[in-house]
Design a protein around this motif. Structure first.
Motif, PDB file in Angstrom:
ATOM      1  N   PHE A   1       7.344 142.188  -7.500  1.00 23.09           N
ATOM      2  CA  PHE A   1       8.454 142.876  -8.138  1.00 23.09           C
ATOM      3  C   PHE A   1       8.065 144.213  -8.760  1.00 23.09           C
ATOM      4  N   THR A   2       6.981 144.234  -9.532  1.00 20.97           N
ATOM      5  CA  THR A   2       6.671 145.409 -10.347  1.00 20.97           C
ATOM      6  C   THR A   2       5.240 145.896 -10.111  1.00 20.97           C
ATOM      7  N   ASP A   3       4.922 147.027 -10.696  1.00 15.42           N
ATOM      8  CA  ASP A   3       3.603 147.642 -10.522  1.00 15.42           C
ATOM      9  C   ASP A   3       2.513 146.810 -11.191  1.00 15.42           C
ATOM     10  N   GLY A   4       1.332 146.816 -10.554  1.00 14.89           N
ATOM     11  CA  GLY A   4       0.129 146.253 -11.142  1.00 14.89           C
ATOM     12  C   GLY A   4      -0.872 147.366 -11.382  1.00 14.89           C
ATOM     13  N   PHE A   5      -1.793 147.154 -12.336  1.00 10.30           N
ATOM     14  CA  PHE A   5      -2.688 148.233 -12.731  1.00 10.30           C
ATOM     15  C   PHE A   5      -4.133 147.753 -12.850  1.00 10.30           C
ATOM     16  N   ASP A   6      -5.043 148.689 -12.602  1.00 10.35           N
ATOM     17  CA  ASP A   6      -6.448 148.529 -12.969  1.00 10.35           C
ATOM     18  C   ASP A   6      -6.570 149.130 -14.363  1.00 10.35           C
ATOM     19  N   TYR A   7      -6.831 148.276 -15.373  1.00 11.05           N
ATOM     20  CA  TYR A   7      -6.828 148.736 -16.757  1.00 11.05           C
ATOM     21  C   TYR A   7      -8.180 149.300 -17.198  1.00 11.05           C
ATOM     22  N   ASP A   8      -9.167 149.258 -16.310  1.00  8.01           N
ATOM     23  CA  ASP A   8     -10.470 149.846 -16.630  1.00  8.01           C
ATOM     24  C   ASP A   8     -10.942 150.675 -15.433  1.00  8.01           C
ATOM     25  N   TYR A   9     -10.084 151.551 -14.985  1.00  5.55           N
ATOM     26  CA  TYR A   9     -10.360 152.385 -13.816  1.00  5.55           C
ATOM     27  C   TYR A   9     -11.603 153.237 -14.058  1.00  5.55           C
ATOM     28  N   ARG A  10     -12.550 153.125 -13.118  1.00  3.78           N
ATOM     29  CA  ARG A  10     -13.819 153.842 -13.177  1.00  3.78           C
ATOM     30  C   ARG A  10     -14.645 153.484 -14.408  1.00  3.78           C
ATOM     31  N   GLY A  11     -14.380 152.305 -14.986  1.00  2.00           N
ATOM     32  CA  GLY A  11     -15.149 151.845 -16.124  1.00  2.00           C
ATOM     33  C   GLY A  11     -14.963 152.658 -17.376  1.00  2.00           C
ATOM     34  N   LYS A  12     -13.853 153.422 -17.449  1.00  2.00           N
ATOM     35  CA  LYS A  12     -13.619 154.302 -18.586  1.00  2.00           C
ATOM     36  C   LYS A  12     -12.355 153.941 -19.353  1.00  2.00           C
ATOM     37  N   GLY A  13     -11.776 152.781 -19.056  1.00  2.00           N
ATOM     38  CA  GLY A  13     -10.569 152.378 -19.758  1.00  2.00           C
ATOM     39  C   GLY A  13      -9.320 153.083 -19.286  1.00  2.00           C
ATOM     40  N   TYR A  14      -9.394 153.800 -18.143  1.00  2.00           N
ATOM     41  CA  TYR A  14      -8.210 154.442 -17.592  1.00  2.00           C
ATOM     42  C   TYR A  14      -7.295 153.382 -16.975  1.00  2.00           C
ATOM     43  N   LYS A  15      -6.023 153.693 -16.902  1.00  2.00           N
ATOM     44  CA  LYS A  15      -5.031 152.785 -16.323  1.00  2.00           C
ATOM     45  C   LYS A  15      -4.475 153.411 -15.046  1.00  2.00           C
ATOM     46  N   ARG A  16      -4.792 152.778 -13.895  1.00  2.00           N
ATOM     47  CA  ARG A  16      -4.305 153.312 -12.625  1.00  2.00           C
ATOM     48  C   ARG A  16      -3.489 152.268 -11.876  1.00  2.00           C
ATOM     49  N   ARG A  17      -2.403 152.690 -11.283  1.00  2.96           N
ATOM     50  CA  ARG A  17      -1.540 151.815 -10.484  1.00  2.96           C
ATOM     51  C   ARG A  17      -2.263 151.389  -9.212  1.00  2.96           C
ATOM     52  N   ILE A  18      -2.298 150.076  -8.928  1.00  5.06           N
ATOM     53  CA  ILE A  18      -2.975 149.584  -7.731  1.00  5.06           C
ATOM     54  C   ILE A  18      -2.079 148.695  -6.864  1.00  5.06           C
ATOM     55  N   SER A  19      -0.826 148.491  -7.291  1.00  6.66           N
ATOM     56  CA  SER A  19       0.093 147.702  -6.479  1.00  6.66           C
ATOM     57  C   SER A  19       1.511 147.906  -6.993  1.00  6.66           C
ATOM     58  N   GLY A  20       2.480 147.387  -6.237  1.00  3.60           N
ATOM     59  CA  GLY A  20       3.879 147.504  -6.639  1.00  3.60           C
ATOM     60  C   GLY A  20       4.766 146.867  -5.596  1.00  3.60           C
ATOM     61  N   PHE A  21       6.071 146.992  -5.766  1.00  2.00           N
ATOM     62  CA  PHE A  21       7.014 146.492  -4.777  1.00  2.00           C
ATOM     63  C   PHE A  21       6.829 147.272  -3.479  1.00  2.00           C
ATOM     64  N   PHE A  22       6.643 146.571  -2.382  1.00  2.00           N
ATOM     65  CA  PHE A  22       6.310 147.163  -1.081  1.00  2.00           C
ATOM     66  C   PHE A  22       5.036 147.998  -1.165  1.00  2.00           C
ATOM     67  N   ALA A  23       4.117 147.582  -2.011  1.00  2.00           N
ATOM     68  CA  ALA A  23       2.818 148.236  -2.107  1.00  2.00           C
ATOM     69  C   ALA A  23       1.781 147.208  -2.593  1.00  2.00           C
ATOM     70  N   PRO A  24       1.381 146.246  -1.776  1.00  2.05           N
ATOM     71  CA  PRO A  24       1.781 146.122  -0.375  1.00  2.05           C
ATOM     72  C   PRO A  24       2.924 145.118  -0.189  1.00  2.05           C
ATOM     73  N   ALA A  25       3.388 145.027   1.061  1.00  7.24           N
ATOM     74  CA  ALA A  25       4.295 143.972   1.511  1.00  7.24           C
ATOM     75  C   ALA A  25       3.816 143.524   2.882  1.00  7.24           C
ATOM     76  N   TYR A  26       3.990 142.231   3.163  1.00  7.84           N
ATOM     77  CA  TYR A  26       3.519 141.663   4.427  1.00  7.84           C
ATOM     78  C   TYR A  26       4.685 140.996   5.140  1.00  7.84           C
TER      79      TYR A  26
END
Length: 347
Positions: free
Chosen positions: A142-167
């Protein structure tokens, strides 16, 4: 006089109990309905579902051993089915939806589960336990998912979402169903589409990587799932198997499980970022022995008519999902589980 009064009260109580007996039995039969296939279903549509809502809360103050000051969890699951039979033809449809979140003082709100899973199978019986059939399966979230420790620096980056991916899987084959609660579907040739159409790049630095301090060039989100961001869709062809089990294994304890296996016959590609929004694409020969696995399980333990204990466990392995390991570029087994107690309603 007292004896006459007691006799009257006792008689009225017996009449009320007898009059309510039929209603109580009917309520009990309704509460005992399960999602397991009913052998009495011979023709027409049969529909039903299960909804569960679970919540939990915790807190602490001046706790010397260390604990979250406040935490709150909530999880909602809906499983509905619509099955049709007409002679030797059958069409079974099942939709599983799930969403769960946790809110803590130190980390804020994060989701712990998120799934959309539609499974449809139509077949024509060749014998009592064997059918020629076809399966269509769609999965996403349904909604976006995040890497809450992107590059080991505590950055928050989107890594999934609706139709990201879909199978999406479309598979013709044979369906072996020796019992009403167990079946094995096999397809020697099937098609699978992997979609990353919702913001397929999702860079943390939209204007480009600032330099060495940023940790190197960024990879587009779609490449985490083996999809070229310029195309947004990857097509595969291969063998597909789906094993289903759905039964009340103990009194008031139901177990539902589905294991999907996919072996891709086609070559794939690996993507390496070489500059700002630039990719090196490497062709990889077909490896049908690297079987993709999707295994979902749900155990429901009924405490009473409205209270259930549920345990969900999912396992995924996809050889093209390469965001694990020390360099975050290797495939890995994905695990997720949730144990909860809460309200439930069957219909």
């Amino acid at each position: 006089m007292r004896k006459l009064l007691l006799l009257t009260v006792f008689s009225v109580s017996c009449l009320i109990t007898w009059g309510q007996d039929a209603g109580v039995k009917d309520m009990k039969s309704q509460s005992d309905k399960t999602l397991v296939n009913d052998t009495s279903h011979h023709s027409g549509w049969k529909k039903g579902g299960l909804f569960t809502l679970n919540v939990g809360q915790g807190g602490s103050k001046n706790w010397a051993a260390g604990a979250e000051k406040f935490s709150f969890t909530t999880a909602a699951y809906l499983s509905v089915y619509a099955n049709k039979k007409a002679g030797k033809f059958y069409w079974n449809n099942n939709l599983d939806l799930g969403y769960a979140m946790v809110n803590t003082t130190s980390q804020g709100v994060r989701k712990t589960d998120d799934k959309i899973d539609l499974y449809s199978k139509a077949g024509y019986e060749l014998s009592k336990s064997l059918s020629v059939a076809g399966v269509v399966n769609f999965r996403s979230q349904f909604t976006d998912g995040f890497d809450y420790d992107y590059r080991g620096k505590g950055y928050k980056r989107r890594i999934s979402g609706f139709f990201a991916p879909a199978y999406l899987v479309v598979a013709p084959g044979l369906d072996w169903h020796p019992t009403d609660y167990f079946s094995v579907f096999l397809s020697p040739i099937s098609a699978r589409w992997v979609f990353v159409t919702n913001e397929p790049k999702s860079y943390y630095y939209p204007a480009g990587d600032p330099g060495p301090d940023g940790g190197g060039f960024e990879a587009p989100l779609s490449t985490f799932y083996g999809v070229d961001p310029a195309r947004e869709v990857k097509v595969e062809a291969g063998a597909y198997a789906s094993i289903n089990f759905n039964k009340e294994i103990l009194r008031n304890v139901s177990f539902k499980s589905r294991l999907d296996l996919y072996s891709n016959y086609l070559k794939t590609y690996r993507f390496t970022p070489t500059g700002p929004d630039q990719l090196q694409i490497t062709e990889v020969s077909a490896k049908p022995q690297n079987v993709d696995v999707f295994w979902t399980n749900a155990i429901v333990m009924k405490v009473n008519k409205y209270l259930n204990v549920t345990y969900n466990f999912d396992l995924i392995y996809d050889d093209d999902v390469r965001q694990f390991g020390p360099n975050e570029n290797a495939a890995g087994v994905q695990l997720r589980s949730l144990l909860a107690v809460g309200f439930s309603a069957k219909f």
